[in-house]
Design an enzyme around this catalytic site. Structure first.
Site, PDB file in Angstrom:
ATOM      1  N   SER A  37       0.646  -1.133   0.124  1.00  0.00           N
ATOM      2  CA  SER A  37       0.071   0.013   0.048  1.00  0.00           C
ATOM      3  C   SER A  37       0.906   1.343  -0.002  1.00  0.00           C
ATOM      4  CB  SER A  37      -0.714  -0.087   1.391  1.00  0.00           C
ATOM      5  OG  SER A  37      -1.615   1.107   1.254  1.00  0.00           O
TER       6      SER A  37
ATOM      7  N   LYS B 243      -8.783   3.912   2.330  1.00  0.00           N
ATOM      8  CA  LYS B 243      -9.815   2.754   2.660  1.00  0.00           C
ATOM      9  C   LYS B 243      -8.925   1.571   2.650  1.00  0.00           C
ATOM     10  CE  LYS B 243     -13.474   4.748  -0.051  1.00  0.00           C
ATOM     11  NZ  LYS B 243     -14.615   4.764  -1.237  1.00  0.00           N
ATOM     12  N   GLU B 244      -7.969   1.752   2.128  1.00  0.00           N
ATOM     13  CA  GLU B 244      -6.838   0.281   2.029  1.00  0.00           C
ATOM     14  C   GLU B 244      -6.421   0.237   3.544  1.00  0.00           C
ATOM     15  OE1 GLU B 244      -3.591   0.717  -0.257  1.00  0.00           O
ATOM     16  OE2 GLU B 244      -4.827   0.621  -2.453  1.00  0.00           O
ATOM     17  N   LEU B 245      -6.017   1.309   4.151  1.00  0.00           N
ATOM     18  CA  LEU B 245      -5.809   1.167   5.505  1.00  0.00           C
ATOM     19  C   LEU B 245      -6.598   0.810   6.452  1.00  0.00           C
ATOM     20  CD1 LEU B 245      -3.048   1.806   7.493  1.00  0.00           C
ATOM     21  CD2 LEU B 245      -3.679   4.315   7.312  1.00  0.00           C
TER      22      LEU B 245
ATOM     23  N   ILE C 130      -6.982  -2.954   5.943  1.00  0.00           N
ATOM     24  CA  ILE C 130      -5.961  -3.906   6.556  1.00  0.00           C
ATOM     25  C   ILE C 130      -5.918  -3.748   8.156  1.00  0.00           C
ATOM     26  CG2 ILE C 130      -3.167  -3.611   6.794  1.00  0.00           C
ATOM     27  CD1 ILE C 130      -3.132  -2.361   4.059  1.00  0.00           C
TER      28      ILE C 130
END
Length: 101
Positions: free
Chosen positions: A7, A75-77, A80
């Site tokens: 990421s 959003k990725e974080l 995750i």
């Protein structure tokens, strides 16, 4: 399934660090996910990202100066951080990137 989800945000980070990291991992037989390589224009970006995150075991988040300016990165974080380490045997690594270093 992916071994490592990378990421990041910022072309300089990608060119100077992430590409080299990805190449080194791939040379060792480690399957990686980089959104710039694994997603094609027109694909359903959020669901493909969520799927890749769910299918990964290791997460490497490279924080650059403008990482938090990206809605996709945030959003990725969130995804995750929402993964449960006890159930999924997943690991998170965070790297702080400084321009020019």
């Amino acid at each position: 399934m992916y071994d490592v989800f990378l990421s990041f945000r910022d072309r300089e980070v990608c060119e100077n660090f992430v590409k080299s990291l990805n190449e080194a991992l791939v040379q060792k037989g480690i399957k990686t996910f980089m959104d710039s390589e694994n997603l094609l224009m027109g694909q359903d970006f959020p669901s493909k990202l969520k799927e890749a995150i769910e299918q990964s075991r290791i997460y490497v988040v490279i924080f650059s100066e403008n990482y938090a300016e990206s809605q996709w990165c945030l959003k990725e974080l969130v995804q995750i951080m929402g993964r449960r380490t006890e159930q999924n045997s997943c690991y998170r690594y965070f790297i702080r990137w400084h321009r020019g270093k």
